[in-house]
Design an enzyme around this catalytic site. Structure first.
Site, PDB file in Angstrom:
ATOM      1  N   VAL A   1      15.904  10.375  35.452  1.00 15.34           N
ATOM      2  CA  VAL A   1      17.137  10.755  34.744  1.00 15.34           C
ATOM      3  C   VAL A   1      17.630   9.517  34.010  1.00 15.34           C
ATOM      4  O   VAL A   1      17.988   8.517  34.639  1.00 15.34           O
ATOM      5  CB  VAL A   1      18.211  11.283  35.712  1.00 15.34           C
ATOM      6  CG1 VAL A   1      19.500  11.594  34.945  1.00 15.34           C
ATOM      7  CG2 VAL A   1      17.715  12.532  36.436  1.00 15.34           C
ATOM      8  N   GLY A   2      17.637   9.580  32.699  1.00 11.10           N
ATOM      9  CA  GLY A   2      18.018   8.423  31.906  1.00 11.10           C
ATOM     10  C   GLY A   2      19.505   8.123  31.985  1.00 11.10           C
ATOM     11  O   GLY A   2      20.332   9.002  32.231  1.00 11.10           O
TER      12      GLY A   2
ATOM     13  N   ASP B   1       9.738  21.070  37.033  1.00 12.12           N
ATOM     14  CA  ASP B   1      11.154  20.748  37.142  1.00 12.12           C
ATOM     15  C   ASP B   1      11.949  21.637  36.186  1.00 12.12           C
ATOM     16  O   ASP B   1      11.371  22.470  35.489  1.00 12.12           O
ATOM     17  CB  ASP B   1      11.432  19.254  36.929  1.00 12.12           C
ATOM     18  CG  ASP B   1      11.499  18.814  35.471  1.00 12.12           C
ATOM     19  OD1 ASP B   1      11.493  19.655  34.556  1.00 12.12           O
ATOM     20  OD2 ASP B   1      11.566  17.594  35.245  1.00 12.12           O
TER      21      ASP B   1
ATOM     22  N   ARG C   1      18.055  20.385  28.233  1.00  6.66           N
ATOM     23  CA  ARG C   1      18.769  19.351  27.486  1.00  6.66           C
ATOM     24  C   ARG C   1      18.214  19.136  26.082  1.00  6.66           C
ATOM     25  O   ARG C   1      18.787  18.356  25.316  1.00  6.66           O
ATOM     26  CB  ARG C   1      18.707  18.026  28.253  1.00  6.66           C
ATOM     27  CG  ARG C   1      19.458  18.045  29.548  1.00  6.66           C
ATOM     28  CD  ARG C   1      19.217  16.791  30.388  1.00  6.66           C
ATOM     29  NE  ARG C   1      19.458  15.563  29.678  1.00  6.66           N
ATOM     30  CZ  ARG C   1      20.659  15.051  29.435  1.00  6.66           C
ATOM     31  NH1 ARG C   1      21.746  15.723  29.804  1.00  6.66           N
ATOM     32  NH2 ARG C   1      20.794  13.900  28.803  1.00  6.66           N
TER      33      ARG C   1
ATOM     34  N   HIS D   1      13.065  20.100  30.220  1.00  8.22           N
ATOM     35  CA  HIS D   1      13.962  18.941  30.250  1.00  8.22           C
ATOM     36  C   HIS D   1      15.344  19.339  30.775  1.00  8.22           C
ATOM     37  O   HIS D   1      16.371  18.818  30.340  1.00  8.22           O
ATOM     38  CB  HIS D   1      14.088  18.321  28.849  1.00  8.22           C
ATOM     39  CG  HIS D   1      14.296  16.834  28.855  1.00  8.22           C
ATOM     40  ND1 HIS D   1      13.264  15.940  28.721  1.00  8.22           N
ATOM     41  CD2 HIS D   1      15.408  16.074  28.992  1.00  8.22           C
ATOM     42  CE1 HIS D   1      13.721  14.710  28.752  1.00  8.22           C
ATOM     43  NE2 HIS D   1      15.034  14.761  28.930  1.00  8.22           N
TER      44      HIS D   1
END
Length: 422
Positions: free
Chosen positions: A101-102, A351, A323, A320
């Protein structure tokens, strides 16, 4: 007597409850998100909780889970349950890894190190984010003996790509996860309405500012702008300290964004970090660039999955977390067709939308070998730091273990579509 991680976690919580102590991190997904969101700043909440467009893809992810029904079987005596598995040579005590997770640095200082400490406490591998707030070498130290992988965004600068891969190998990563679906940033209104991009403020770029190839690009940019001389050395020193500035002194860094040194690093990052021209030709070079197992993350179409496995060792079915593309197919809806296309022996992870142990069970039944847990572990981070990460992971694994016992399976290979309605 029945044992297992589910009973262990339940027992620990109930025993503490007998003395008036309740968990610092909620055990249900909805309250976990609500409480974590209240703890975050507006910018952190927009980035972590928000998604693309009107949020349709995030809704699709959850609706896909809600459409499936588990059918428990009785009297099967699944007293001792084995949740362990091996994925591309990495041994997992349970089929769960922490997703990259950025910019978790928005949530707390030293975010990636704290996530690593929580993952290690829960004996769960962590996929280090390419957009981390700590260099991968620092995060690796916090993992101890627990295995970890590294996520790679394919830069527009090939020497930076090679440098990142070499560093991942050197610091002990067990696999490389190349994210395909972020060659451009998706339209994210919650961030846009605040004018908030963490990377433009120097947050979430520590893998780059700690990278020698990237620093060389920054040095050249400043030299070109300012001319040769002593100032270049000062600039390079400033770039070397950018990681600590952004982590320890965010106010100081923000105050100096207009100065040449950190501003050059930020601008260079914005033009470098991801490659819109990424192609299968790039992917085909990976076999010659690393000895690590490689997975491609962001695969949703069966044809892409088949082609991917001509070049790499595994795939991650993912949108993602909703997102990037609004109105995207739910990752869980894409999973069965991908598994059918690549066959039973291929390595397929999943995921996007995982919130509970029951969700992990459903993904395994529909074809995943293991799952990556994203937003929930960041919610735990927001509430209780490294220990919050540990609690979230242990809760998910505990529920998976109990679900297996209640459904009547004692090993992961027995979790199949036969246990789902319809």
């Amino acid at each position: 007597m029945a044992t297992g991680r589910g009973r262990e976690r339940q027992t620990a919580i109930y025993r503490a409850g007998a003395f008036g102590r309740t968990p610092s991190v909620p055990t249900d997904a909805a309250e976990l998100e609500r409480r974590a969101a209240r703890r975050m700043t507006r910018q952190a909440r927009a980035y972590v909780v928000g998604g693309a467009g009107e949020g349709a893809s995030m809704r699709h992810n959850r609706e896909a889970f809600d459409r499936h029904r588990i059918v428990p079987r009785m009297l099967r005596g699944a007293v001792d349950r084995d949740l362990s598995t091996t994925v591309l040579g990495t041994e997992l005590e349970a089929p769960v890894l922490l997703a990259p997770v950025g910019a978790a640095q928005l949530v707390t200082r030293d975010s990636d190190v704290q996530i690593a400490e929580g993952a290690a406490s829960a004996r769960t591998p962590y996929v280090f984010s390419c957009q981390g707030g700590n260099p991968m070498e620092e995060t690796a130290q916090a993992m101890g003996a627990t295995p970890y992988w590294y996520q790679l965004y394919w830069s527009t600068d090939e020497p930076v790509v090679d440098s990142m891969i070499r560093r991942a190998e050197s610091c002990g990563a067990r696999a490389l996860v190349v994210t395909l679906d972020t060659t451009l940033l998706g339209w994210r209104p919650q961030d846009l309405n605040l004018g908030s991009l963490p990377f433009a403020r120097g947050q979430g770029i520590a893998q780059y500012t700690s990278d020698p190839s990237f620093r060389a690009l920054v040095r050249e940019q400043v030299r070109t702008a300012s001319g040769p001389g002593e100032k270049v050395e000062v600039t390079l020193g400033a770039v070397r300290t950018l990681v600590s500035m952004t982590r320890e002194y965010p106010g100081r860094f923000l105050a100096n964004l207009r100065s040449p040194e950190p501003r050059a690093a930020v601008e260079r990052f914005l033009g470098t970090y991801s490659n819109p021209a990424l192609s299968w030709e790039h992917i085909a070079t990976l076999r010659d660039r690393t000895s690590l197992p490689v997975l491609l993350k962001g695969v949703l179409h069966p044809d892409d999955a088949v082609r991917a496995l001509e070049h790499v060792d595994g795939i991650v079915v993912s949108n993602h977390g909703g997102r990037q593309v609004d109105a995207s197919v739910a990752a869980l809806d894409a999973l069965p067709a991908v598994r059918a296309a690549v066959g039973p022996e291929a390595t397929v992870l999943f995921d996007s939308g995982i919130r509970t142990g029951a969700d992990v069970f459903l993904a395994l039944a529909l074809g995943a070998d293991a799952c990556l847990l994203g937003r929930p572990h960041v919610y735990g981070l927001a509430l209780a730091g490294a220990d919050g990460v540990r609690q979230v992971v242990e809760n998910v694994i505990a529920e998976l273990d109990l679900t297996m016992g209640l459904v009547g399976v004692d090993r992961l290979s027995a979790i199949t579509t036969d246990l789902l309605a319809g």
